[in-house]
Design a protein around this motif. Structure first.
Motif, short mmCIF file in Angstrom:
data_model
loop_
_atom_site.label_atom_id
_atom_site.label_comp_id
_atom_site.label_asym_id
_atom_site.label_seq_id
_atom_site.Cartn_x
_atom_site.Cartn_y
_atom_site.Cartn_z
N UNK A 212 3.16 -12.89 7.69
CA UNK A 212 1.88 -11.62 7.08
C UNK A 212 2.19 -13.09 6.03
N UNK A 213 0.02 -13.41 6.19
CA UNK A 213 0.30 -15.05 5.02
C UNK A 213 0.17 -14.17 3.37
N UNK A 214 -0.07 -13.00 3.50
CA UNK A 214 -0.49 -12.74 2.38
C UNK A 214 -1.03 -11.18 2.35
N UNK A 215 -1.79 -10.77 0.57
CA UNK A 215 -2.30 -9.32 1.59
C UNK A 215 -3.73 -9.32 1.74
N UNK A 216 -4.47 -10.57 1.63
CA UNK A 216 -6.34 -10.34 2.64
C UNK A 216 -5.62 -10.65 3.98
N UNK A 217 -4.57 -11.26 4.42
CA UNK A 217 -4.15 -11.16 6.42
C UNK A 217 -3.21 -9.65 5.94
N UNK A 218 -3.02 -9.23 4.72
CA UNK A 218 -1.77 -8.28 5.83
C UNK A 218 -3.47 -6.23 5.71
N UNK A 219 -3.71 -6.81 4.49
CA UNK A 219 -4.99 -5.58 4.37
C UNK A 219 -5.65 -5.66 6.00
N UNK A 220 -5.99 -7.08 6.58
CA UNK A 220 -6.96 -6.67 7.78
C UNK A 220 -6.31 -6.03 9.20
N UNK A 221 -5.21 -6.36 9.04
CA UNK A 221 -4.15 -6.13 10.61
C UNK A 221 -3.91 -4.88 9.61
N UNK A 222 -3.24 -4.35 8.59
CA UNK A 222 -2.30 -2.12 8.43
C UNK A 222 -3.63 -1.60 8.82
N UNK A 223 -2.96 -0.33 9.88
CA UNK A 223 -3.93 0.19 10.03
C UNK A 223 -2.74 1.31 10.79
N UNK A 224 -4.03 2.72 11.34
CA UNK A 224 -3.05 3.78 11.91
C UNK A 224 -4.07 3.97 13.38
N UNK A 225 -2.86 5.13 13.76
CA UNK A 225 -1.40 5.02 13.99
C UNK A 225 -0.75 3.87 13.31
N UNK A 226 0.63 4.13 13.02
CA UNK A 226 0.73 2.43 12.38
C UNK A 226 1.65 1.87 13.18
N UNK B 117 -8.57 -1.49 -3.51
CA UNK B 117 -8.03 -2.19 -4.02
C UNK B 117 -6.00 -1.88 -3.37
N UNK B 118 -6.43 -1.43 -2.18
CA UNK B 118 -4.70 -0.49 -1.96
C UNK B 118 -4.94 -1.42 -0.44
N UNK B 119 -4.27 -0.83 1.06
CA UNK B 119 -3.70 -1.14 1.77
C UNK B 119 -5.23 -1.45 3.15
N UNK B 120 -6.27 -1.13 2.74
CA UNK B 120 -7.41 -1.73 3.51
C UNK B 120 -8.09 -1.94 2.73
N UNK B 121 -8.40 -3.05 3.59
CA UNK B 121 -9.92 -4.03 3.23
C UNK B 121 -11.09 -3.58 2.81
N UNK B 122 -12.03 -3.87 1.72
CA UNK B 122 -13.10 -2.58 2.02
C UNK B 122 -14.36 -3.01 3.25
N UNK C 162 6.49 -7.92 2.33
CA UNK C 162 8.13 -8.34 2.32
C UNK C 162 8.67 -7.43 3.15
N UNK C 163 9.24 -6.30 3.34
CA UNK C 163 9.64 -5.81 3.88
C UNK C 163 9.43 -6.33 5.91
N UNK C 164 8.23 -5.84 5.70
CA UNK C 164 7.85 -6.69 7.23
C UNK C 164 7.63 -7.81 7.37
N UNK C 165 7.75 -8.96 6.95
CA UNK C 165 8.00 -10.04 6.49
C UNK C 165 9.74 -10.79 7.26
N UNK C 166 10.65 -9.51 6.90
CA UNK C 166 11.28 -9.87 6.84
C UNK C 166 12.30 -9.38 7.91
N UNK C 167 11.64 -8.15 8.61
CA UNK C 167 11.57 -8.01 10.15
C UNK C 167 10.96 -9.15 10.85
N UNK C 168 9.82 -9.64 10.51
CA UNK C 168 8.68 -10.80 11.43
C UNK C 168 9.88 -11.71 11.82
#
Length: 223
Positions: free
Chosen positions: A47-61, A196-201, A33-39
């Motif tokens: 970001x459509x939901x947690x699955x898309x978020x997990x697929x895109x989130x990465x380091x470096x940020x 079950x965190x920020x990145x997909x399995x 939600x914090x990122x969607x407000x910026x987007x």
């Protein structure tokens, strides 16, 4: 690279180093939600939901921002992060600990395991996120980085190890992201990743870490 077998009758871990966001703290929806407000402010696709978020989130940020469509030549990364952090400061107050997290912390404490937090969150922000849950007494030390850019925890972990001088074979890092495995490897310790965190399995499986479904499953590998 070091590899240690987790679990077993003759193995006991005396030190657990926790990641925070997505490992103990279930803040994925707050991050979305914090990122969607910026987007929305930049007229970019949310970001459509947690699955898309997990697929895109990465380091470096910074790379994560690029994946979401931000043009960093037009909008400097530092400015975007500043706005995101303001949004997250509101959203994270709605987040909670993962189910079972406090029970696991208590079980480790009663077993004599020393627990630490090493996080890519800025130190003051990290403490603010932790304060509502009254869990600081479980940790020997809580360590965040000195900025909001979440570049890497490797240097922080190395500094901790050099300072603590503990036996590598008695340490296990627990996180939710492949970068946590990189941190553990840089120090030379075992690693458990929670799926079950920020990145997909699928990304977690690219490492050689032990992978569990939730935080309660970590107990059997440590005690």
């Amino acid at each position: 690279m070091y590899h240690f077998k987790l679990g077993g009758a003759n193995v006991k871990y005396s030190y657990v180093v926790w990641d925070w966001n997505g490992t103990l703290f279930e803040d994925m929806l707050a991050c979305i939600e914090a990122m969607n407000e910026l987007l929305r402010q930049k007229c970019l696709k949310c970001i459509s939901g947690i699955d898309e978020y997990r697929s895109k989130f990465c380091f470096p940020v910074k790379k994560y921002y690029e994946r979401l469509g931000f043009n960093l030549d037009i909008d400097p990364f530092e400015n975007l992060v500043h706005t995101y952090i303001k949004n997250y400061a509101i959203e994270h107050k709605k987040a909670k600990l993962f189910n079972g997290a406090t029970d696991v912390l208590e079980q480790f404490k009663r077993s004599g395991v020393k627990q630490y937090v090493i996080s890519a969150s800025e130190q003051n922000s990290l403490l603010e996120q932790m304060n509502p849950f009254d869990i600081s007494h479980y940790f020997t030390e809580v360590m965040g980085i000195d900025n909001h850019y979440a570049i890497s925890k490797v240097d922080l972990a190395k500094q901790w190890f050099l300072k603590s001088k503990v036996d590598l074979s008695k340490i296990v890092f627990i996180g939710d992201y492949a970068h946590d495995f990189e941190v553990a490897t840089a120090v030379g310790c075992a690693c458990i990743l929670i799926a079950n965190g920020h990145q997909n399995i699928d990304e977690l499986k690219t490492t050689s870490a032990i992978i569990v479904d939730n935080i309660t499953e970590t107990v059997g590998y440590i005690l």
